[in-house]
Design a protein around this motif. Sequence first.
Motif, PDB file in Angstrom:
ATOM      1  N   ASN A  72       0.783  -1.226  -0.013  1.00  0.00           N
ATOM      2  CA  ASN A  72      -0.034   0.099   0.000  1.00  0.00           C
ATOM      3  C   ASN A  72       1.004   1.320   0.059  1.00  0.00           C
ATOM      4  O   ASN A  72       0.761   2.193  -0.956  1.00  0.00           O
ATOM      5  CB  ASN A  72      -0.913   0.040   1.254  1.00  0.00           C
ATOM      6  CG  ASN A  72      -1.758   1.274   1.326  1.00  0.00           C
ATOM      7  OD1 ASN A  72      -1.936   2.110   0.707  1.00  0.00           O
ATOM      8  ND2 ASN A  72      -2.391   1.275   2.582  1.00  0.00           N
ATOM      9  N   TRP A  73       1.874   1.194   1.027  1.00  0.00           N
ATOM     10  CA  TRP A  73       2.509   2.571   1.220  1.00  0.00           C
ATOM     11  C   TRP A  73       3.856   2.462   0.026  1.00  0.00           C
ATOM     12  O   TRP A  73       4.087   3.540  -0.138  1.00  0.00           O
ATOM     13  CB  TRP A  73       3.243   2.775   2.461  1.00  0.00           C
ATOM     14  CG  TRP A  73       2.058   2.900   3.482  1.00  0.00           C
ATOM     15  CD1 TRP A  73       1.295   2.155   4.373  1.00  0.00           C
ATOM     16  CD2 TRP A  73       1.163   4.258   3.550  1.00  0.00           C
ATOM     17  NE1 TRP A  73       0.433   2.784   4.833  1.00  0.00           N
ATOM     18  CE2 TRP A  73       0.295   3.970   4.459  1.00  0.00           C
ATOM     19  CE3 TRP A  73       1.590   5.282   2.761  1.00  0.00           C
ATOM     20  CZ2 TRP A  73      -0.532   4.911   4.947  1.00  0.00           C
ATOM     21  CZ3 TRP A  73       0.541   6.540   3.199  1.00  0.00           C
ATOM     22  CH2 TRP A  73      -0.614   6.177   4.043  1.00  0.00           C
ATOM     23  N   GLU A  76       2.310   4.286  -2.735  1.00  0.00           N
ATOM     24  CA  GLU A  76       1.956   5.814  -2.440  1.00  0.00           C
ATOM     25  C   GLU A  76       3.231   6.454  -2.434  1.00  0.00           C
ATOM     26  O   GLU A  76       3.261   7.441  -3.388  1.00  0.00           O
ATOM     27  CB  GLU A  76       1.676   5.953  -0.972  1.00  0.00           C
ATOM     28  CG  GLU A  76       1.450   7.505  -0.687  1.00  0.00           C
ATOM     29  CD  GLU A  76       0.607   8.351  -1.600  1.00  0.00           C
ATOM     30  OE1 GLU A  76       0.713   9.498  -1.593  1.00  0.00           O
ATOM     31  OE2 GLU A  76      -0.221   7.694  -2.145  1.00  0.00           O
ATOM     32  N   THR A  96       9.793   6.765  -0.064  1.00  0.00           N
ATOM     33  CA  THR A  96       9.210   6.096   0.968  1.00  0.00           C
ATOM     34  C   THR A  96       9.441   6.822   2.194  1.00  0.00           C
ATOM     35  O   THR A  96       8.397   6.863   3.046  1.00  0.00           O
ATOM     36  CB  THR A  96       9.462   4.653   1.105  1.00  0.00           C
ATOM     37  OG1 THR A  96       9.509   3.928  -0.237  1.00  0.00           O
ATOM     38  CG2 THR A  96       8.894   3.784   2.034  1.00  0.00           C
ATOM     39  N   VAL A  99       7.156   9.856   2.397  1.00  0.00           N
ATOM     40  CA  VAL A  99       5.952   9.720   2.470  1.00  0.00           C
ATOM     41  C   VAL A  99       5.454   9.132   4.061  1.00  0.00           C
ATOM     42  O   VAL A  99       4.478   9.718   4.544  1.00  0.00           O
ATOM     43  CB  VAL A  99       5.310   8.533   1.632  1.00  0.00           C
ATOM     44  CG1 VAL A  99       4.177   7.518   1.895  1.00  0.00           C
ATOM     45  CG2 VAL A  99       5.133   8.786   0.348  1.00  0.00           C
ATOM     46  N   LEU A 100       6.412   8.369   4.525  1.00  0.00           N
ATOM     47  CA  LEU A 100       5.923   7.916   6.157  1.00  0.00           C
ATOM     48  C   LEU A 100       6.282   8.968   6.971  1.00  0.00           C
ATOM     49  O   LEU A 100       5.589   9.118   7.956  1.00  0.00           O
ATOM     50  CB  LEU A 100       7.112   6.839   6.125  1.00  0.00           C
ATOM     51  CG  LEU A 100       6.947   5.358   5.669  1.00  0.00           C
ATOM     52  CD1 LEU A 100       7.761   4.559   6.017  1.00  0.00           C
ATOM     53  CD2 LEU A 100       5.443   5.078   5.958  1.00  0.00           C
ATOM     54  N   LEU A 103       3.244  10.876   6.629  1.00  0.00           N
ATOM     55  CA  LEU A 103       2.121  10.216   7.459  1.00  0.00           C
ATOM     56  C   LEU A 103       2.169  10.524   9.063  1.00  0.00           C
ATOM     57  O   LEU A 103       1.088  10.687   9.550  1.00  0.00           O
ATOM     58  CB  LEU A 103       2.304   8.851   7.160  1.00  0.00           C
ATOM     59  CG  LEU A 103       1.176   7.808   7.778  1.00  0.00           C
ATOM     60  CD1 LEU A 103      -0.256   8.123   7.467  1.00  0.00           C
ATOM     61  CD2 LEU A 103       1.501   6.377   7.607  1.00  0.00           C
ATOM     62  N   ASP A 115       1.153  15.733   5.861  1.00  0.00           N
ATOM     63  CA  ASP A 115       1.546  15.104   4.978  1.00  0.00           C
ATOM     64  C   ASP A 115       2.616  15.715   3.962  1.00  0.00           C
ATOM     65  O   ASP A 115       3.407  15.450   3.611  1.00  0.00           O
ATOM     66  CB  ASP A 115       0.325  14.439   4.100  1.00  0.00           C
ATOM     67  CG  ASP A 115       0.795  13.592   3.005  1.00  0.00           C
ATOM     68  OD1 ASP A 115       1.532  12.264   3.266  1.00  0.00           O
ATOM     69  OD2 ASP A 115       0.475  13.679   1.760  1.00  0.00           O
ATOM     70  N   ARG A 228      -3.233   1.507  -5.809  1.00  0.00           N
ATOM     71  CA  ARG A 228      -3.063   1.371  -4.254  1.00  0.00           C
ATOM     72  C   ARG A 228      -4.657   1.540  -3.713  1.00  0.00           C
ATOM     73  O   ARG A 228      -4.955   1.041  -2.661  1.00  0.00           O
ATOM     74  CB  ARG A 228      -2.597   2.918  -3.874  1.00  0.00           C
ATOM     75  CG  ARG A 228      -2.324   3.033  -2.402  1.00  0.00           C
ATOM     76  CD  ARG A 228      -1.670   4.427  -1.944  1.00  0.00           C
ATOM     77  NE  ARG A 228      -1.739   4.645  -0.535  1.00  0.00           N
ATOM     78  CZ  ARG A 228      -2.277   5.286   0.163  1.00  0.00           C
ATOM     79  NH1 ARG A 228      -2.751   6.328  -0.499  1.00  0.00           N
ATOM     80  NH2 ARG A 228      -2.265   5.559   1.555  1.00  0.00           N
ATOM     81  N   ASN A 307      -2.716  -0.337   8.342  1.00  0.00           N
ATOM     82  CA  ASN A 307      -2.366   0.956   7.402  1.00  0.00           C
ATOM     83  C   ASN A 307      -1.874   2.323   7.837  1.00  0.00           C
ATOM     84  O   ASN A 307      -1.251   3.007   7.119  1.00  0.00           O
ATOM     85  CB  ASN A 307      -3.458   0.915   6.373  1.00  0.00           C
ATOM     86  CG  ASN A 307      -3.410  -0.379   5.562  1.00  0.00           C
ATOM     87  OD1 ASN A 307      -2.791  -0.943   5.409  1.00  0.00           O
ATOM     88  ND2 ASN A 307      -4.504  -0.403   4.922  1.00  0.00           N
ATOM     89  N   PRO A 311       2.576   1.983  10.367  1.00  0.00           N
ATOM     90  CA  PRO A 311       3.555   2.852   9.366  1.00  0.00           C
ATOM     91  C   PRO A 311       4.037   3.967  10.092  1.00  0.00           C
ATOM     92  O   PRO A 311       5.266   4.611   9.691  1.00  0.00           O
ATOM     93  CB  PRO A 311       3.022   3.098   8.048  1.00  0.00           C
ATOM     94  CG  PRO A 311       1.854   2.137   7.928  1.00  0.00           C
ATOM     95  CD  PRO A 311       1.383   1.771   9.448  1.00  0.00           C
TER      96      PRO A 311
END
Length: 327
Positions: A72-73, A76, A96, A99-100, A103, A115, A228, A307, A311
């Motif tokens: 999933n991630w 993204e 990655t 994105v994390l 999040l 974000d 996704r 989800n 993460p």
Amino acid sequence: MQSNGFAPQRTYSGTKKIVFWSKIAILTLIVSYIFISLNRQQHDFQSVWSYWQAADWLSFPAFILLLLTPVNWFLEAWKWQILVRRVEPISLKEATKGVLAGLAMGFALPAQLGDTAGRLLSLRSDQRWQGIGAALVSGGMQFLAAVFFGTVALYIQLQSGESPPFAQVFLFYALVFLLVLALLMAWQRHNLARIQHRWLQRWAKYWTVVLHYTTAELLLALGAASLRYLTFSFQFYLAMVVFGIRLPIQETATGIGLVYLGKTIIPAFNLLSDLGVREATSLYIFGQWQVPAPQILSATLTLWLFNILTPVFGGLFWVWKLKLTNN
């Protein structure tokens, strides 16, 4: 003179208070709806915990559910990598991390600010703030994917009833109009950029990156967003299986599409990353098929734990490593 100087500050403070209490009010309504739904079925959160304890976490569906979390991630991150390379070419690993980090920061900052901030601050380029446009397009692609599949689900729902409510019919045509409008704006994006307006020119440096995307890049990013969407939708189905929710495939697919549509178009206030919005929507949608509240709550809370919350712990590590200045 002094009075005029301080007036905007008082107005801004008052606006922040209104926004804050509005969030509290809506959160209270969501939580109240969840409790009322449980009370109507004579259940409580102890029942949810009982379903968690009784679930077979060593089953194949549970294993695949967990395995799809990084997928999933990564999807993204891939979408973000595609779009941000017009500002700064980055690897999938770096995408990655951003994105994390975003999040994790989304837990503390309102709307999509967390974000976006996490993604931009993870860049090294001195033009990182131009990535705001890339972040908006990335979020817009995911929004369009959810609206498209949700519109299909809503159409199926409308066809299954003899006399659908006017509100649902109106929503369907409004969503179709929104999708057509988005397509036209993407097609005419270069012409729209030529509009001479003081307000647009003021913010031009943040969004003009959109003009540099090729049609192939936009389609690729939309494809990543769609993959996704299908991934976390399949996770929803697997969570339902884990907790013993068995419905015909049409009702299952329609329900999941409508839940994610509701989560997309209902304003998210990012308290614990919209925890509660999906739960309340799921109770409303799947309640029409008499799915017990504790079972659907167990499924949706499991999705949030897998989800979002899991993460986030990885994202917290990268938040600490973010630099506010360029390398």
